[in-house]
Design a protein around this motif. Sequence first.
Motif, PDB file in Angstrom:
ATOM      1  N   ARG A   9      10.229  -2.039 -99.093  1.00  0.00           N
ATOM      2  CA  ARG A   9      10.007  -2.026 -97.644  1.00  0.00           C
ATOM      3  C   ARG A   9      10.828  -0.899 -97.020  1.00  0.00           C
ATOM      4  N   ASP A  11      11.868   0.639 -92.745  1.00  0.00           N
ATOM      5  CA  ASP A  11      11.857   0.277 -91.336  1.00  0.00           C
ATOM      6  C   ASP A  11      10.899   1.197 -90.582  1.00  0.00           C
ATOM      7  N   PRO A  12       9.737   0.699 -90.155  1.00  0.00           N
ATOM      8  CA  PRO A  12       8.792   1.543 -89.431  1.00  0.00           C
ATOM      9  C   PRO A  12       9.374   2.163 -88.153  1.00  0.00           C
ATOM     10  N   LEU A  19       4.234   7.344 -86.427  1.00  0.00           N
ATOM     11  CA  LEU A  19       3.266   6.251 -86.548  1.00  0.00           C
ATOM     12  C   LEU A  19       2.402   6.133 -85.301  1.00  0.00           C
ATOM     13  N   ARG A  74       4.564   5.740 -97.840  1.00  0.00           N
ATOM     14  CA  ARG A  74       4.883   4.685 -96.880  1.00  0.00           C
ATOM     15  C   ARG A  74       3.612   4.331 -96.110  1.00  0.00           C
ATOM     16  N   LEU A  75       3.400   3.023 -95.886  1.00  0.00           N
ATOM     17  CA  LEU A  75       2.243   2.545 -95.135  1.00  0.00           C
ATOM     18  C   LEU A  75       2.690   2.045 -93.775  1.00  0.00           C
ATOM     19  N   ALA A  76       1.778   1.991 -92.842  1.00  0.00           N
ATOM     20  CA  ALA A  76       2.089   1.592 -91.468  1.00  0.00           C
ATOM     21  C   ALA A  76       2.665   0.179 -91.375  1.00  0.00           C
ATOM     22  N   ASP A  77       2.393  -0.678 -92.357  1.00  0.00           N
ATOM     23  CA  ASP A  77       2.884  -2.064 -92.316  1.00  0.00           C
ATOM     24  C   ASP A  77       4.330  -2.209 -92.792  1.00  0.00           C
ATOM     25  N   GLY A  78       4.986  -1.095 -93.146  1.00  0.00           N
ATOM     26  CA  GLY A  78       6.379  -1.150 -93.590  1.00  0.00           C
ATOM     27  C   GLY A  78       6.546  -1.212 -95.099  1.00  0.00           C
ATOM     28  N   SER A  79       5.454  -1.193 -95.836  1.00  0.00           N
ATOM     29  CA  SER A  79       5.583  -1.192 -97.295  1.00  0.00           C
ATOM     30  C   SER A  79       5.732   0.245 -97.791  1.00  0.00           C
ATOM     31  N   HIS A 103      -0.816   6.502 -93.574  1.00  0.00           N
ATOM     32  CA  HIS A 103       0.279   6.610 -94.540  1.00  0.00           C
ATOM     33  C   HIS A 103       0.885   8.005 -94.483  1.00  0.00           C
TER      34      HIS A 103
END
Length: 140
Positions: A9, A11-12, A19, A74-79, A103
């Motif tokens: 994870r 931190d977005p 983003l 990195r993906l927008a959902d924080g993963s 991403h």
Amino acid sequence: MGGVLEEGRFDPAAFAGELAAAPGNLAVGTSLWFENGRVRVWEVRLAPGERAPFHAHTRPYFWTCVEAGIGRQRLADGSVRLRTYDLGETMLFDHSPDAPFLHDLENAGDTTLSRRSEEHTSELQSRGLISYAVFCLKKK
């Protein structure tokens, strides 16, 4: 073919500005090599430590790895995922404006990471008539 080395994870909030702008950032590569009414051919070329910002995939596309390496996505959902990309590895994706994929991509290795991507922009292409322009490009 390539594989996941690590998942986690992030931190977005650390990328909040990127983003927020990502849905409008349709530059899915570092260089646009060719474009017409049906297709866009991109190069994604990242030196060690270099990072492509968050962007949106809104069309069906595929990529082929032409210089192997290690990437952090990195993906927008924080993963976040760290994975290898192998020479010749090819993946096909079916994204749309209604279901975009957001991403970034960072070269986490010690060699240049390079892929060629072909993004299908017409309805006809989006329904399965895949062009092979990306495979006809001469390797640098």
